[in-house]
Design a protein around this motif. Structure first.
Motif, PDB file in Angstrom:
ATOM      1  N   ASP A 294       2.527 -46.478  10.238  1.00  0.00           N
ATOM      2  CA  ASP A 294       3.534 -45.809  11.059  1.00  0.00           C
ATOM      3  C   ASP A 294       4.829 -45.624  10.263  1.00  0.00           C
ATOM      4  O   ASP A 294       5.502 -44.587  10.375  1.00  0.00           O
ATOM      5  CB  ASP A 294       3.824 -46.610  12.320  1.00  0.00           C
ATOM      6  CG  ASP A 294       2.673 -46.588  13.326  1.00  0.00           C
ATOM      7  OD1 ASP A 294       1.757 -45.749  13.164  1.00  0.00           O
ATOM      8  OD2 ASP A 294       2.701 -47.414  14.264  1.00  0.00           O
TER       9      ASP A 294
ATOM     10  N   LEU B 210      10.802 -48.849  11.353  1.00  0.00           N
ATOM     11  CA  LEU B 210      10.732 -47.415  11.092  1.00  0.00           C
ATOM     12  C   LEU B 210      12.035 -46.847  10.534  1.00  0.00           C
ATOM     13  O   LEU B 210      12.025 -46.180   9.489  1.00  0.00           O
ATOM     14  CB  LEU B 210      10.292 -46.660  12.350  1.00  0.00           C
ATOM     15  CG  LEU B 210       8.771 -46.435  12.478  1.00  0.00           C
ATOM     16  CD1 LEU B 210       8.010 -47.758  12.535  1.00  0.00           C
ATOM     17  CD2 LEU B 210       8.447 -45.595  13.708  1.00  0.00           C
TER      18      LEU B 210
ATOM     19  N   ARG C  66       7.593 -37.791   7.850  1.00  0.00           N
ATOM     20  CA  ARG C  66       8.045 -36.854   8.879  1.00  0.00           C
ATOM     21  C   ARG C  66       9.528 -36.533   8.716  1.00  0.00           C
ATOM     22  O   ARG C  66       9.938 -35.372   8.794  1.00  0.00           O
ATOM     23  CB  ARG C  66       7.805 -37.452  10.272  1.00  0.00           C
ATOM     24  CG  ARG C  66       8.168 -36.509  11.430  1.00  0.00           C
ATOM     25  CD  ARG C  66       8.108 -37.212  12.770  1.00  0.00           C
ATOM     26  NE  ARG C  66       9.185 -38.173  12.943  1.00  0.00           N
ATOM     27  CZ  ARG C  66      10.427 -37.859  13.309  1.00  0.00           C
ATOM     28  NH1 ARG C  66      10.767 -36.595  13.519  1.00  0.00           N
ATOM     29  NH2 ARG C  66      11.343 -38.804  13.459  1.00  0.00           N
ATOM     30  N   VAL C  67      10.341 -37.542   8.464  1.00  0.00           N
ATOM     31  CA  VAL C  67      11.785 -37.350   8.385  1.00  0.00           C
ATOM     32  C   VAL C  67      12.206 -36.798   7.029  1.00  0.00           C
ATOM     33  O   VAL C  67      13.036 -35.877   6.944  1.00  0.00           O
ATOM     34  CB  VAL C  67      12.521 -38.676   8.668  1.00  0.00           C
ATOM     35  CG1 VAL C  67      14.031 -38.497   8.483  1.00  0.00           C
ATOM     36  CG2 VAL C  67      12.215 -39.158  10.087  1.00  0.00           C
TER      37      VAL C  67
ATOM     38  N   VAL D 201      12.625 -45.346   6.690  1.00  0.00           N
ATOM     39  CA  VAL D 201      13.136 -44.000   6.426  1.00  0.00           C
ATOM     40  C   VAL D 201      14.324 -44.064   5.460  1.00  0.00           C
ATOM     41  O   VAL D 201      14.428 -43.266   4.524  1.00  0.00           O
ATOM     42  CB  VAL D 201      13.530 -43.308   7.744  1.00  0.00           C
ATOM     43  CG1 VAL D 201      14.318 -42.031   7.476  1.00  0.00           C
ATOM     44  CG2 VAL D 201      12.283 -43.002   8.576  1.00  0.00           C
TER      45      VAL D 201
ATOM     46  N   ARG E  73       8.754 -52.403  15.331  1.00  0.00           N
ATOM     47  CA  ARG E  73       8.863 -50.987  14.977  1.00  0.00           C
ATOM     48  C   ARG E  73      10.284 -50.450  15.122  1.00  0.00           C
ATOM     49  O   ARG E  73      10.706 -49.586  14.355  1.00  0.00           O
ATOM     50  CB  ARG E  73       7.911 -50.166  15.850  1.00  0.00           C
ATOM     51  CG  ARG E  73       6.449 -50.208  15.417  1.00  0.00           C
ATOM     52  CD  ARG E  73       5.584 -49.385  16.354  1.00  0.00           C
ATOM     53  NE  ARG E  73       4.197 -49.275  15.895  1.00  0.00           N
ATOM     54  CZ  ARG E  73       3.271 -50.203  16.096  1.00  0.00           C
ATOM     55  NH1 ARG E  73       3.588 -51.325  16.744  1.00  0.00           N
ATOM     56  NH2 ARG E  73       2.037 -50.016  15.651  1.00  0.00           N
TER      57      ARG E  73
ATOM     58  N   GLU F 198       6.385 -42.033   9.348  1.00  0.00           N
ATOM     59  CA  GLU F 198       7.730 -41.698   9.795  1.00  0.00           C
ATOM     60  C   GLU F 198       8.597 -41.271   8.625  1.00  0.00           C
ATOM     61  O   GLU F 198       9.396 -40.323   8.736  1.00  0.00           O
ATOM     62  CB  GLU F 198       8.353 -42.901  10.516  1.00  0.00           C
ATOM     63  CG  GLU F 198       9.751 -42.679  11.047  1.00  0.00           C
ATOM     64  CD  GLU F 198       9.824 -41.707  12.213  1.00  0.00           C
ATOM     65  OE1 GLU F 198      10.935 -41.459  12.717  1.00  0.00           O
ATOM     66  OE2 GLU F 198       8.768 -41.180  12.630  1.00  0.00           O
TER      67      GLU F 198
END
Length: 545
Positions: free
Chosen positions: A357, A329, A364-365, A333, A325, A361
């Protein structure tokens, strides 16, 4: 032939599962201009010549949801091992191939299965040396995640006692630290595939790609999703585009990323892929080739006990993911910010957790993006909470019915060893949760024939060994559901649903005429069936070598 043609007197499945078939459609140039009743189609195309299809079944062209084009074209010329039922049979075929090609510089094979080995036994170079020792022997496993090689191949690849394992892979060694001839995951990619790439010429690769296009067209495929794209593939596609100005059918490509263990290196690769994508789009457009995104291989495969699972295998193994991760992640992104679509290989239930995940992510970003269309590949053993989460995030499930042909599941079930052996490939749960499905074959890890793949989706039975009991038949698709997932579903997953995947006005004229109609006829009629007619952009596609 006139620029406009009406096809009539057919059973035309237009793409969506909830639409009734129509009987006619019209094509003008490379586009469909109407589909419906013959009266409506004649009104849209007055005085156009008509072709009577005599009640034949017609679908949009199949879009292969997950393919490795050059590897398929190359595999078609390798020693075929999928139906070899013992190490002795593998050895017999290799010896015969060597005798038939005494001047060959190496010997390659494909699709050996893990269940040919005894309990606790693994492939070794010595097994191959016993029949072919004078030239390198490189044999891809059925899943394309492991490679079995002889001693000459280890030497040709430069593998010694001191060769380090790459991130996410293993050079299997004996008690003395010597390589045994079995390469797992990224070790197979780096050493075996890297070696084969250096041995192939541009002419070879051009032939591999031509073979793949021809093989797919024969089976009704008019588009493909390329899942292991790299520099050699790109150069091969460019030669075709420079020569012909087009491809035999449109291809969406995902650049294969390699976990390096260094975040800056991984981020630099994302920037390079985005640059190449833009360069190719500027030079060629995206009608035929589109670099859509990137492929993360998050874990291995269940057969080799390298897929990342939440619980241990029957032997107690608990392998970690290939992409941890801490790297997965931030790289996800960055890829998402660059507009690169994710294709996330996740076979084990822990790997698919990591995959989601990554999607979460990125959202979210970078915020919501309708064009994100993240997809998870394979999903062989997946938890219910992951399926629900995929529905919430709008993630497509890209799955391959041929991977659960009952004839290839013995070892798969044995290494899981518990209730997970009976809950794999849960197509029905994805449908019930409202998750979009895109179906394919993952050729050459499995047979590429579209009709056989459809047969398994409809029956859960075996194509390879017809006397096998079906695997969990409660999972099966109805014919309209399966056909939608092979056409509309795959078009959506590639971001081409505005132009491909349907027989409807405004769409590209990519369609297939079949000898059997699975809507009303027995699925067994699909077995071994080729397309009667395959049309790409309004032109009958050439097939054959």
């Amino acid at each position: 032939m006139s620029a406009t043609t009406i096809y009539r007197n057919a059973v035309v499945f237009t793409g969506p599962a909830d639409r009734e078939p129509v009987d006619s459609f019209a094509v003008a140039g490379d586009r469909i201009i109407a589909a419906g009743s013959i009266e409506a189609v004649r009104e849209a195309a007055p005085d156009a010549p008509e072709i009577n299809l005599a009640g034949a079944f017609v679908t949009p062209g199949i879009i292969e949801g997950h393919a490795h084009m050059l590897m398929l074209g190359e595999a078609l010329g390798k020693v075929q091992l999928r139906d070899a039922d013992s190490v002795a049979e593998v050895q017999r075929r290799l010896a015969a191939a060597r005798a038939a090609n005494p001047d060959a510089a190496m010997l390659t094979g494909v699709s050996w299965r893990f269940d040919i080995f005894g309990e606790g036994e693994r492939p070794t170079a010595a097994m191959l040396d016993a029949v072919v020792a004078d030239v390198p022997v490189v044999l891809d496993a059925n899943d394309l995640h492991s490679v079995w090689v002889n001693t000459a191949a280890l030497a040709a690849m430069g593998i010694t006692r001191d060769t380090p394992d790459p991130v996410g892979g293993e050079i299997v060694r004996d008690a003395d630290g010597n390589a045994t001839g079995f390469l797992l995951e990224t070790a197979a990619v780096k050493y075996a595939w890297g070696y084969l790439e250096t041995m192939a010429t541009d002419e070879d690769r051009d032939g591999f790609l031509a073979n793949a296009f021809s093989a797919y067209l024969e089976t009704g495929v008019t588009g493909a999703t390329e899942m292991s794209f790299g520099h050699a593939d790109l150069a091969t596609y460019r030669r075709v585009l420079d020569r012909d100005g087009r491809l035999p059918f449109p291809v969406n490509a995902h650049w294969l990323l390699t976990a390096s263990g260094d975040l800056n290196t991984d981020l630099a690769e994302i920037a390079e892929v985005a640059r190449i994508r833009d360069e190719i789009a500027a030079q060629y457009g995206d009608t035929w080739l589109r670099i859509a995104g990137v492929k993360f291989i998050l874990d291995g495969v269940i057969d080799a006990c390298t897929a990342a699972m939440r619980g241990p295998y029957a032997n107690g193994a608990m392998p970690g993911p290939i992409w941890e991760r801490e790297f997965a992640l931030p790289v996800a992104v960055a890829a998402d910010a660059a507009g690169l679509q994710f294709a996330l290989h996740a076979i084990g239930d822990e790997a698919s957790t990591i995959a989601l995940d990554m999607v979460a992510e990125a959202e979210r970003v970078n915020g919501p993006r309708p064009e994100r269309r993240a997809r998870v590949e394979h999903l062989e053993s997946v938890a219910d909470d992951t399926i629900a989460r995929m529905a919430e995030l709008g993630v497509t499930a890209s799955m391959q019915p041929v991977h659960c042909d009952p004839a290839v599941l013995d070892n798969w079930q044995a290494v899981l060893g518990d209730e997970r052996a009976l809950t794999g490939f849960p197509w029905h749960k994805f449908r019930e949760a409202g998750v979009r499905l895109a179906l394919g074959t993952d050729a050459p890890t499995a047979p590429h024939e579209a009709a056989d793949n459809l047969f398994i989706a409809l029956t859960a039975q075996s194509v390879l060994e017809r006397d096998r009991a079906p695997y969990q038949p409660q999972r099966v698709f109805t014919p309209p559901q399966a056909l939608e997932a092979f056409t509309v579903g795959t078009a959506y997953a590639t971001g081409r649903d505005h132009e491909l995947g349907r027989i409807a006005a405004g769409y590209r004229a990519n369609f297939v005429v079949w000898a059997a109609n699975p809507l009303v006829e027995a699925p067994e009629l699909l077995l071994g069936a080729s397309a009667v007619l395959t049309v790409v952009d309004g032109q009958v596609a050439p097939t054959g070598a």
